[in-house]
Write a protein that holds these residues in place. Structure first.
Motif, mmCIF file in Angstrom:
data_model
loop_
_atom_site.group_PDB
_atom_site.id
_atom_site.type_symbol
_atom_site.label_atom_id
_atom_site.label_comp_id
_atom_site.label_asym_id
_atom_site.label_seq_id
_atom_site.Cartn_x
_atom_site.Cartn_y
_atom_site.Cartn_z
ATOM 1 N N GLN A 136 0.820 -1.205 0.000
ATOM 2 C CA GLN A 136 0.000 0.000 0.000
ATOM 3 C C GLN A 136 0.858 1.262 0.000
ATOM 4 O OE1 GLN A 136 -2.835 0.208 3.184
ATOM 5 N NE2 GLN A 136 -3.645 2.196 2.572
ATOM 6 N N THR A 137 1.781 1.352 0.959
ATOM 7 C CA THR A 137 2.618 2.555 1.033
ATOM 8 C C THR A 137 3.625 2.599 -0.111
ATOM 9 O OG1 THR A 137 4.194 1.459 2.534
ATOM 10 C CG2 THR A 137 2.383 2.709 3.531
ATOM 11 N N GLY A 138 4.131 1.420 -0.507
ATOM 12 C CA GLY A 138 5.110 1.379 -1.586
ATOM 13 C C GLY A 138 4.529 1.801 -2.924
ATOM 14 N N SER A 139 3.365 1.278 -3.270
ATOM 15 C CA SER A 139 2.755 1.630 -4.552
ATOM 16 C C SER A 139 2.310 3.094 -4.564
ATOM 17 C CB SER A 139 1.573 0.711 -4.846
ATOM 18 O OG SER A 139 0.599 0.778 -3.814
ATOM 19 N N HIS A 140 1.856 3.585 -3.397
ATOM 20 C CA HIS A 140 1.450 4.989 -3.314
ATOM 21 C C HIS A 140 2.656 5.892 -3.530
ATOM 22 C CE1 HIS A 140 -0.832 8.497 -2.080
ATOM 23 N NE2 HIS A 140 0.128 8.807 -1.223
ATOM 24 N N LEU A 141 3.775 5.539 -2.922
ATOM 25 C CA LEU A 141 4.991 6.346 -3.070
ATOM 26 C C LEU A 141 5.487 6.310 -4.513
ATOM 27 C CD1 LEU A 141 6.769 8.044 -1.189
ATOM 28 C CD2 LEU A 141 8.201 6.035 -0.829
ATOM 29 N N ALA A 142 5.410 5.133 -5.134
ATOM 30 C CA ALA A 142 5.835 5.010 -6.532
ATOM 31 C C ALA A 142 4.957 5.854 -7.445
ATOM 32 C CB ALA A 142 5.800 3.551 -6.955
ATOM 33 N N THR A 143 3.652 5.866 -7.179
ATOM 34 C CA THR A 143 2.736 6.685 -7.974
ATOM 35 C C THR A 143 3.056 8.167 -7.803
ATOM 36 O OG1 THR A 143 0.981 5.034 -7.770
ATOM 37 C CG2 THR A 143 0.313 7.272 -8.350
ATOM 38 N N GLU A 144 3.331 8.568 -6.568
ATOM 39 C CA GLU A 144 3.697 9.970 -6.285
ATOM 40 C C GLU A 144 4.881 10.406 -7.133
ATOM 41 O OE1 GLU A 144 4.451 11.472 -2.360
ATOM 42 O OE2 GLU A 144 2.789 10.291 -1.534
ATOM 43 N N HIS A 145 5.865 9.512 -7.272
ATOM 44 C CA HIS A 145 7.111 9.871 -7.957
ATOM 45 C C HIS A 145 7.163 9.333 -9.385
ATOM 46 C CE1 HIS A 145 9.317 11.680 -4.546
ATOM 47 N NE2 HIS A 145 8.523 10.919 -3.819
ATOM 48 N N ARG A 146 6.021 8.888 -9.879
ATOM 49 C CA ARG A 146 5.892 8.458 -11.270
ATOM 50 C C ARG A 146 6.947 7.435 -11.658
ATOM 51 N NH1 ARG A 146 4.654 14.322 -14.210
ATOM 52 N NH2 ARG A 146 2.832 14.838 -12.936
ATOM 53 N N THR A 147 7.054 6.412 -10.812
ATOM 54 C CA THR A 147 8.030 5.366 -11.084
ATOM 55 C C THR A 147 7.388 4.001 -10.854
ATOM 56 O OG1 THR A 147 10.312 4.681 -10.657
ATOM 57 C CG2 THR A 147 8.970 5.242 -8.728
ATOM 58 N N VAL A 148 8.170 2.956 -10.988
ATOM 59 C CA VAL A 148 7.685 1.583 -10.924
ATOM 60 C C VAL A 148 7.708 1.069 -9.486
ATOM 61 C CG1 VAL A 148 8.151 -0.791 -11.669
ATOM 62 C CG2 VAL A 148 8.464 1.113 -13.268
ATOM 63 N N PHE A 149 6.667 0.356 -9.088
ATOM 64 C CA PHE A 149 6.650 -0.297 -7.781
ATOM 65 C C PHE A 149 6.978 -1.778 -7.943
ATOM 66 C CE2 PHE A 149 4.243 -2.910 -4.695
ATOM 67 C CZ PHE A 149 4.968 -2.568 -3.556
ATOM 68 N N VAL A 150 7.873 -2.277 -7.074
ATOM 69 C CA VAL A 150 8.264 -3.686 -7.072
ATOM 70 C C VAL A 150 7.976 -4.243 -5.682
ATOM 71 C CG1 VAL A 150 10.160 -5.316 -7.388
ATOM 72 C CG2 VAL A 150 10.089 -3.220 -8.746
ATOM 73 N N SER A 151 7.273 -5.341 -5.598
ATOM 74 C CA SER A 151 6.843 -5.855 -4.303
ATOM 75 C C SER A 151 7.953 -6.570 -3.537
ATOM 76 C CB SER A 151 5.649 -6.802 -4.474
ATOM 77 O OG SER A 151 5.998 -7.890 -5.314
ATOM 78 N N GLU A 152 8.990 -7.042 -4.227
ATOM 79 C CA GLU A 152 10.078 -7.760 -3.574
ATOM 80 C C GLU A 152 11.407 -7.089 -3.887
ATOM 81 O OE1 GLU A 152 10.003 -11.818 -4.699
ATOM 82 O OE2 GLU A 152 7.980 -12.190 -3.933
ATOM 83 N N TRP A 153 12.183 -6.813 -2.826
ATOM 84 C CA TRP A 153 13.442 -6.099 -3.026
ATOM 85 C C TRP A 153 14.439 -6.916 -3.857
ATOM 86 C CZ3 TRP A 153 17.838 -8.417 -1.238
ATOM 87 C CH2 TRP A 153 17.758 -9.286 -0.133
ATOM 88 N N HIS A 154 14.369 -8.244 -3.796
ATOM 89 C CA HIS A 154 15.271 -9.075 -4.605
ATOM 90 C C HIS A 154 15.115 -8.760 -6.092
ATOM 91 C CE1 HIS A 154 14.683 -11.460 -0.885
ATOM 92 N NE2 HIS A 154 15.920 -11.837 -1.079
ATOM 93 N N ARG A 155 13.893 -8.555 -6.511
ATOM 94 C CA ARG A 155 13.647 -8.252 -7.927
ATOM 95 C C ARG A 155 14.207 -6.897 -8.309
ATOM 96 N NH1 ARG A 155 7.541 -8.426 -8.466
ATOM 97 N NH2 ARG A 155 8.061 -7.618 -10.547
#
Length: 314
Positions: free
Chosen positions: A39-58
């Motif tokens: 939730q917070t990760g995808s929101h932050l990615a949307t704010e900064h117009r970038t890609v959200f990745v659910s796993e840091w390994h990826r």
């Protein structure tokens, strides 16, 4: 100028802080954000117009990223740092460098082997106050004693971390940012003695109040003492710091530093010279790494601070 492509791991307050800094820099290009909190990760990615990745390994496996900024909980730093360096990424990590000395040592060796920049977020390297203190300390002979005391009422601003041993480690590790500058001034320790008391300590590692003390003997000379107490009955937070050397004493007084010698008491003059931000410094080091091996002095000091802080839990 070619932009340096970065990825952020984490979506909390520090991730936001770093994003604000990097977003304002023309030399940085934010490629992706990874977070276990979708939730917070995808929101932050949307704010900064970038890609959200659910796993840091990826994220660290991506070929379009040059450097990784790690803003996760303390106990995950070492694992992510090592994985990022293995993937040939430059690394900027929130302190502490690791919650395990072996992980920290492996990170330094790997950064040197791969020629990658490894910077920990200790701000002293760009602090005019720290530089002025270091210069004055060098003028006043050998260390006899350095002491630090911090007393905090109530639970403070981050109780879910500080008052949770499995997450923060011992209070000494949580307050490692007060150990790092002393190590930078006086070097490593030959011995560490500790004492800790927790009130209301529960099976899950959470507690209500604590007192934590460290006493170290430095390799060069002198003794260092740190005392932290939190969740205690006191009207307001207190913090005191002293450097007692053979030729004089430097002490803080209401946020101002003073030097006492046989000639009298004088204020410590802090130059007002412009300094880069840590983010700017990291990017400049990445650019320089193309032509020369990165300097790992900061990471070595950070590792010694980890070594001292973790000794408090042994």
């Amino acid at each position: 100028m070619t932009k340096i492509k970065i990825g952020i791991i984490g979506s909390g307050g520090m991730a936001r802080h770093h994003l604000a800094r990097f977003s304002a820099m023309e030399t940085a290009d934010l490629v992706a954000i990874a977070s276990r909190n979708e939730q917070t990760g995808s929101h932050l990615a949307t704010e900064h117009r970038t890609v959200f990745v659910s796993e840091w390994h990826r994220l660290i496996e991506r070929e379009d990223i040059d450097g990784v900024v790690i803003c996760t909980h303390n106990d995950s730093h070492g694992e992510i740092v090592l994985a990022a360096l293995q993937a040939d990424k430059h690394v900027f990590v929130e302190y502490p460098l690791a919650s395990d000395v072996d992980e920290g040592e492996a990170a330094l060796k790997l950064a040197e082997k791969r020629g990658r920049v490894l910077r920990v977020s200790h701000p002293e390297v760009v602090s005019n106050t720290h530089k002025a203190l270091k210069q004055k300390i060098g003028e006043l002979g050998d260390l006899l004693l350095t002491s630090f005391v911090r007393l905090t009422p109530g639970r403070g601003a981050r109780p879910e971390i500080l008052f949770n041993l499995p997450v923060s480690g011992t209070p000494a590790h949580f307050f490692i940012y007060h150990i790092y500058p002393i190590v930078d001034f006086f070097g490593g320790a030959t011995s560490v003695k500790r004492s800790a008391a927790y009130e209301g300590l529960r099976e899950n590692g959470q507690y209500d109040r604590f007192v934590n003390t460290l006493t170290v003997e430095f390799e060069r000379s002198g003794i260092g003492q740190w005392t932290w107490a939190g969740g205690i009955a006191i009207n307001a937070a207190e913090e005191h710091e002293r450097y007692v050397l053979t030729e004089g004493t430097i002490s803080d007084a209401g946020g101002e530093w003073h030097c006492t010698t046989p000639a009298g008491v004088t204020p410590l003059i802090i130059p007002d010279s412009p300094q880069p931000t840590l983010q700017e410094l990291w990017l400049s080091e990445i650019r320089d790494a193309v032509n020369q091996p990165p300097c790992l002095e900061d990471a070595a000091v950070a590792l010694e601070a980890v070594r001292i802080s973790l000794a408090s839990g042994e």
